[in-house]
Write a protein that holds these residues in place. Structure first.
Motif, mmCIF file in Angstrom:
data_model
loop_
_atom_site.group_PDB
_atom_site.id
_atom_site.type_symbol
_atom_site.label_atom_id
_atom_site.label_comp_id
_atom_site.label_asym_id
_atom_site.label_seq_id
_atom_site.Cartn_x
_atom_site.Cartn_y
_atom_site.Cartn_z
ATOM 1 N N ILE A 417 53.178 34.672 30.575
ATOM 2 C CA ILE A 417 53.638 35.888 30.276
ATOM 3 C C ILE A 417 53.538 36.863 31.372
ATOM 4 O O ILE A 417 52.511 36.868 32.148
ATOM 5 N N GLU A 418 54.651 37.537 31.725
ATOM 6 C CA GLU A 418 54.900 38.185 32.725
ATOM 7 C C GLU A 418 53.845 39.584 32.616
ATOM 8 O O GLU A 418 53.987 40.192 31.697
ATOM 9 N N ALA A 419 53.249 39.832 33.766
ATOM 10 C CA ALA A 419 52.382 40.809 33.734
ATOM 11 C C ALA A 419 52.262 41.293 35.249
ATOM 12 O O ALA A 419 51.272 40.943 35.713
ATOM 13 N N PRO A 420 53.130 42.178 35.693
ATOM 14 C CA PRO A 420 53.275 42.565 37.223
ATOM 15 C C PRO A 420 51.785 43.315 37.549
ATOM 16 O O PRO A 420 51.136 44.182 36.537
ATOM 17 N N GLY A 421 51.268 42.914 38.452
ATOM 18 C CA GLY A 421 50.004 43.531 38.912
ATOM 19 C C GLY A 421 48.743 43.013 38.510
ATOM 20 O O GLY A 421 47.618 43.347 38.799
ATOM 21 N N ILE A 422 48.675 41.864 37.705
ATOM 22 C CA ILE A 422 47.610 41.210 37.291
ATOM 23 C C ILE A 422 46.831 40.661 38.208
ATOM 24 O O ILE A 422 47.372 40.143 39.264
ATOM 25 N N ASN A 423 45.563 40.579 38.207
ATOM 26 C CA ASN A 423 44.762 39.985 39.030
ATOM 27 C C ASN A 423 43.417 39.362 38.249
ATOM 28 O O ASN A 423 43.144 39.555 37.030
ATOM 29 N N GLU A 424 42.439 38.952 39.005
ATOM 30 C CA GLU A 424 41.280 38.178 38.464
ATOM 31 C C GLU A 424 40.358 39.285 37.807
ATOM 32 O O GLU A 424 39.634 38.713 37.014
ATOM 33 N N LYS A 425 40.382 40.420 38.138
ATOM 34 C CA LYS A 425 39.597 41.591 37.615
ATOM 35 C C LYS A 425 40.269 42.015 36.273
ATOM 36 O O LYS A 425 39.643 42.835 35.439
ATOM 37 N N THR A 426 41.600 41.494 35.903
ATOM 38 C CA THR A 426 42.164 42.250 34.894
ATOM 39 C C THR A 426 41.653 41.691 33.386
ATOM 40 O O THR A 426 41.234 40.395 33.287
ATOM 41 N N ILE A 427 41.481 42.503 32.515
ATOM 42 C CA ILE A 427 40.904 42.286 31.204
ATOM 43 C C ILE A 427 41.814 41.850 30.233
ATOM 44 O O ILE A 427 42.907 42.698 29.851
ATOM 45 N N CYS A 428 42.424 40.840 29.897
ATOM 46 C CA CYS A 428 43.392 40.144 29.192
ATOM 47 C C CYS A 428 42.945 40.121 27.518
ATOM 48 O O CYS A 428 41.969 39.283 27.369
ATOM 49 N N GLN A 429 43.403 40.928 26.595
ATOM 50 C CA GLN A 429 43.289 40.737 25.167
ATOM 51 C C GLN A 429 44.569 40.092 24.700
ATOM 52 O O GLN A 429 45.543 40.692 24.446
#
Length: 536
Positions: A417-429
């Motif tokens: 799933i493309e998600a520009p700017g995502i990192n380990e701190k991102t909360i993914c629902q």
């Protein structure tokens, strides 16, 4: 006299989640009124959550698993029985507070109904419970400066000079901050009622043996004052035909639906995060106008757990300094979430399955699929999802002694799933769903399964911003000011900005631009500037 104009920011922040897995295991005696079990054909289960309570730093979940089993009787024919297994599970959530909002998700990972003997069944299941915790809190931050020139709310001066004992000459730096605030949080229900009629080539209904309802292709979107819901309700029924020696029959229908829920606070530009569960399902055989049992009344209730985020862009005071006063700033951190991406992806699957005893399969009666996510991993290019599509097949065989059989097959899948700017701190629902599926017999003893899996991702990025809480002023240190050179040549260093340079050398951005003939504030390392000290 300097006064800060402050705004109370109503923040929403993700605190974390906790997962617990429980095993349900119980034996059930076949009631005396029912026939002996020769073979289990189908099993199904649904999780019913009865209560979710905060208890200190843990959440107590009470619920049950309702199960149904379709089996072949020892003397032939089909029969069904059902029951429930209750559970109570405490889930530890460090840092949980009474004011926090708790959202519970659940998944029936595995269900297995097996025979112990002809009068006793073993029911085993694994249930995963996931608690998600969010908190709401208020932060006060400076959004404007009142110099007292013309009453509250007067704009701060930019540039210019004044007497040391006169109006403070203040330079103000502002910045925009994007905030995702929860505007709506509500649960509501939506009812689907439909009447299905048997086709002319099917016999009347004596009694229903088995029924299933599943949701497919669910989409939700907010509009002004309402929430719109679309999807399909898949209905599958096995029934005993009326009359002696009547064969077992089945019916499969897709009921498309579109509906609206009143939601006065909603607006079209809001970002939705909505989970939909089927909490009530009922199918009842009814007589038609001629008094024959040829109709089915379908009654289903959907529960929507709705969160709508409003994206706000706020202008905050980022920094202040004065050319004729010493200013001391009191700062603090404000932490909140912002929407990184909202992405609805579709993963297509086409797989050929080699079935056991495929040469004996006459017809596939029914196919159903369940999407299960095994693992998600954040990488530079997006969110990598690993999972399986669990396919249940019900089919007719050439064996007269066992004419109806079932099989469960597993198809693994991987999707990015493309998600520009995502990192380990991102909360993914991430909300997975099955949009469509078909299973067709092919030559060579294989079944071809085609499916479209929907992966609805809402990614929130935690952000902490420094905000100005208070400012105090004191007379300018004249000795310090006199020691500073009046005119200086300066070479721009990495990380410099006109604001930083102006503040350091007791001047203004406007003065630097005018003195050096700059048309914009963009500078780069190595640029040479002439700086002139502001004297009030």
């Amino acid at each position: 006299m300097l006064e800060l104009v402050k705004k109370n920011i109503h923040m929403n922040r993700w605190k974390g989640n906790a997962t617990s897995q429980i095993t349900l295991d119980d034996d059930f005696i076949v009631p005396d009124t029912m026939d002996d079990v020769d073979q289990v054909i189908l099993d199904s289960g649904e999780i019913v959550i009865e209560s979710v309570k905060n208890q200190g730093e843990r959440v107590l979940v009470r619920g049950k698993m309702d199960f149904n089993v379709l089996y072949r009787k020892s003397e032939g024919g089909l029969q069904a029985l059902g029951g429930s297994i209750s559970f109570e599970e405490p889930i530890n959530v460090p840092g949980l507070e009474e004011k926090d909002y708790v959202q519970l998700g659940w998944d029936l990972e595995d269900l297995n109904a097996g025979m112990i003997n002809s009068r006793k069944l073993s029911i085993k299941a694994i249930v995963t419970l996931e608690v998600k915790v969010e908190t709401l809190y208020d932060v006060e931050a400076a959004v404007e400066l009142d110099t007292g020139m013309s009453g509250a709310g007067a704009p701060a001066m930019m540039g210019g000079v004044s007497d040391l004992n006169g109006t403070p000459q203040v330079e103000v730096l502002r910045r925009n901050v994007d905030v995702a605030a929860i505007a709506v949080r509500r649960k509501d229900t939506y009812r689907i009622k439909e009447n299905l009629q048997l086709s002319g080539n099917k016999p009347n209904i004596d009694h229903i043996l088995w029924s299933e309802m599943k949701l497919r292709g669910i989409t939700t979107r907010p509009l002004d004052g309402k929430m719109v819901l679309d999807g399909e309700l898949m209905v599958f029924v096995i029934y005993q035909g009326e009359g002696e020696d009547a064969p077992v029959q089945w019916l499969e229908e897709s009921i498309p639906f579109t509906g609206e829920l009143d939601l006065s606070e909603a607006s079209e530009e809001m970002v939705p995060s909505v989970s939909v569960h089927l909490i009530h399902r009922e199918i009842e055989a009814k007589p038609d106008y001629d008094g024959e049992m040829r109709e089915l009344d379908v009654d289903a209730v959907l529960e929507l757990d709705m969160k709508l985020y409003r994206e706000e862009s706020m202008e905050l005071l980022s920094d202040l300094y004065s050319t004729n006063r010493e200013l001391s700033l009191e700062t603090g951190d404000a932490c909140f979430d912002k929407v990184l991406t909202k992405n609805m992806s579709k993963c297509k699957i086409a797989e050929k399955l080699n079935m056991d005893h495929a040469d004996r399969i006459l017809q596939i009666c029914h196919s159903e699929g369940v999407v299960k996510i095994d693992e998600t991993e954040v990488k530079e290019d997006g969110l990598h999802v690993e999972g399986v599509l669990e396919v249940s097949l019900l089919y007719l065989t050439a064996d007269d002694s066992q004419p109806i059989q079932s099989s469960v097959e597993v198809i693994p899948f991987h999707y990015l799933i493309e998600a520009p700017g995502i990192n380990e701190k991102t909360i993914c629902q991430l909300v997975p769903g099955l949009e469509q599926m078909s299973a067709v017999m092919m030559g060579g003893g294989t079944v071809e399964v085609k499916a479209t899996i929907a992966l609805d991702l809402l990614a929130l990025q935690p952000v902490c911003e420094q905000v100005i809480k208070n400012v105090s002023e004191a007379p300018m240190d004249l000795k310090k000011l006199q020691q500073m050179p009046g005119i200086v040549g300066y070479i721009v260093q990495p990380g410099d900005s006109l604001w930083k340079i102006a503040k350091k050398f007791h001047t203004t951005v406007e003065t630097i631009m005018t003195t050096n003939g700059l048309t914009d504030s963009l500078i780069k390392p190595g640029d040479r500037l002439l700086l002139v000290k502001e004297m009030s």
